[in-house]
Design a protein around this motif. Structure first.
Motif, mmCIF file in Angstrom:
data_model
loop_
_atom_site.group_PDB
_atom_site.id
_atom_site.type_symbol
_atom_site.label_atom_id
_atom_site.label_comp_id
_atom_site.label_asym_id
_atom_site.label_seq_id
_atom_site.Cartn_x
_atom_site.Cartn_y
_atom_site.Cartn_z
ATOM 1 N N GLN A 101 89.449 -7.050 -11.360
ATOM 2 C CA GLN A 101 90.896 -7.077 -11.515
ATOM 3 C C GLN A 101 91.578 -6.379 -10.333
ATOM 4 O O GLN A 101 92.783 -6.325 -10.254
ATOM 5 N N VAL A 102 90.815 -5.838 -9.448
ATOM 6 C CA VAL A 102 91.267 -5.113 -8.256
ATOM 7 C C VAL A 102 92.258 -4.009 -8.614
ATOM 8 O O VAL A 102 93.319 -3.883 -8.037
ATOM 9 N N SER A 103 91.873 -3.197 -9.582
ATOM 10 C CA SER A 103 92.668 -2.000 -9.840
ATOM 11 C C SER A 103 91.913 -0.751 -9.397
ATOM 12 O O SER A 103 92.508 0.299 -9.264
ATOM 13 N N ASP A 104 90.611 -0.879 -9.176
ATOM 14 C CA ASP A 104 89.793 0.191 -8.606
ATOM 15 C C ASP A 104 89.066 -0.366 -7.396
ATOM 16 O O ASP A 104 88.508 -1.461 -7.456
ATOM 17 N N MET A 105 89.044 0.411 -6.321
ATOM 18 C CA MET A 105 88.331 -0.017 -5.122
ATOM 19 C C MET A 105 88.021 1.193 -4.269
ATOM 20 O O MET A 105 88.594 2.271 -4.477
ATOM 21 N N GLY A 106 87.117 1.034 -3.313
ATOM 22 C CA GLY A 106 86.814 2.134 -2.412
ATOM 23 C C GLY A 106 85.439 2.021 -1.805
ATOM 24 O O GLY A 106 84.908 0.930 -1.640
ATOM 25 N N GLY A 107 84.855 3.181 -1.480
ATOM 26 C CA GLY A 107 83.538 3.250 -0.871
ATOM 27 C C GLY A 107 82.622 4.107 -1.723
ATOM 28 O O GLY A 107 83.065 5.010 -2.430
ATOM 29 N N ILE A 108 81.312 3.807 -1.636
ATOM 30 C CA ILE A 108 80.330 4.531 -2.443
ATOM 31 C C ILE A 108 79.010 4.610 -1.687
ATOM 32 O O ILE A 108 78.687 3.714 -0.896
ATOM 33 N N GLU A 109 78.280 5.697 -1.934
ATOM 34 C CA GLU A 109 76.952 5.863 -1.352
ATOM 35 C C GLU A 109 76.080 6.618 -2.336
ATOM 36 O O GLU A 109 76.585 7.211 -3.298
ATOM 37 N N LEU A 110 74.781 6.598 -2.090
ATOM 38 C CA LEU A 110 73.813 7.299 -2.916
ATOM 39 C C LEU A 110 73.166 8.386 -2.061
ATOM 40 O O LEU A 110 72.760 8.127 -0.921
ATOM 41 N N ILE A 111 73.094 9.616 -2.603
ATOM 42 C CA ILE A 111 72.432 10.713 -1.899
ATOM 43 C C ILE A 111 71.407 11.336 -2.835
ATOM 44 O O ILE A 111 71.459 11.129 -4.052
ATOM 45 N N GLU A 112 70.477 12.086 -2.260
ATOM 46 C CA GLU A 112 69.491 12.787 -3.061
ATOM 47 C C GLU A 112 69.481 14.249 -2.658
ATOM 48 O O GLU A 112 69.434 14.572 -1.471
ATOM 49 N N MET A 113 69.571 15.125 -3.675
ATOM 50 C CA MET A 113 69.542 16.572 -3.459
ATOM 51 C C MET A 113 68.760 17.215 -4.595
ATOM 52 O O MET A 113 68.965 16.859 -5.754
ATOM 53 N N ASP A 114 67.910 18.151 -4.258
ATOM 54 C CA ASP A 114 67.146 18.905 -5.247
ATOM 55 C C ASP A 114 66.405 17.983 -6.214
ATOM 56 O O ASP A 114 66.321 18.257 -7.409
ATOM 57 N N GLY A 115 65.913 16.851 -5.731
ATOM 58 C CA GLY A 115 65.161 15.926 -6.560
ATOM 59 C C GLY A 115 66.012 15.064 -7.482
ATOM 60 O O GLY A 115 65.480 14.307 -8.282
ATOM 61 N N LYS A 116 67.335 15.168 -7.392
ATOM 62 C CA LYS A 116 68.232 14.362 -8.219
ATOM 63 C C LYS A 116 69.045 13.435 -7.319
ATOM 64 O O LYS A 116 69.308 13.749 -6.168
ATOM 65 N N LYS A 117 69.455 12.313 -7.884
ATOM 66 C CA LYS A 117 70.278 11.359 -7.138
ATOM 67 C C LYS A 117 71.726 11.448 -7.617
ATOM 68 O O LYS A 117 71.984 11.625 -8.809
ATOM 69 N N TYR A 118 72.635 11.304 -6.652
ATOM 70 C CA TYR A 118 74.066 11.377 -6.931
ATOM 71 C C TYR A 118 74.783 10.244 -6.209
ATOM 72 O O TYR A 118 74.394 9.870 -5.105
#
Length: 155
Positions: A101-118
């Motif tokens: 519906q193009v009401s949310d948009m942007g950029g995203i990435e995946l990182i890993e820290m202390d054995g967890k993903k964010y």
């Protein structure tokens, strides 16, 4: 006597090099273990923390939002689901997204820290896909990565 003095200086120089190497190694290990989620620096345009320091609002207005969330198995992130579409941004392992519906948009990435993903994302609320918003979200993610010496990982 000269031969012994020369050997003495060689030994002293070797001890100095070993000591310097140990200091560098100790510093490197301490930096690796010192970084955690609470130590991350966010892009300069954001302030204010909500939800345990993982949700940041902009300084000037209410758009965009800078969000850091732990990834769980039920997360739709990076999957072209019925709600969101994802496509490459041109930067390695950073993606653009929008809901259909193009009401949310942007950029995203995946990182890993202390054995967890964010996931780290910049979310804009907009009624149309705005190329300036997409480029701004990419700029914020790159600034975040540079400030924290982070390289996003492949989702």
């Amino acid at each position: 006597m000269i031969i012994h003095t020369t050997n003495f200086f060689k030994v002293v120089n070797m001890i100095k090099k070993i000591f310097l190497l140990l200091i560098i190694l100790l510093f490197s290990v301490s930096v690796a273990f010192a970084t955690n989620m609470n130590d991350l620096e966010i892009p300069h345009d954001f302030s204010g923390k909500k939800a345990d320091g993982k949700y940041f609002i902009p300084k000037a207005y209410d758009n965009p939002r800078f969000i850091i969330e732990e990834v769980n198995d039920n997360s739709p992130n990076f999957k072209n689901s019925s709600l969101y579409g994802f496509w490459p941004s041109g930067e390695e392992n950073i993606y653009f997204f929008s809901n259909h519906q193009v009401s949310d948009m942007g950029g995203i990435e995946l990182i890993e820290m202390d054995g967890k993903k964010y996931t780290v994302s910049v979310l804009y609320a907009s009624t149309l896909i705005d190329e300036d918003y997409l480029q701004d979200s990419l700029k914020y993610l790159k600034e975040f990565n540079q400030k924290n010496n982070i390289t996003p990982i492949k989702p």
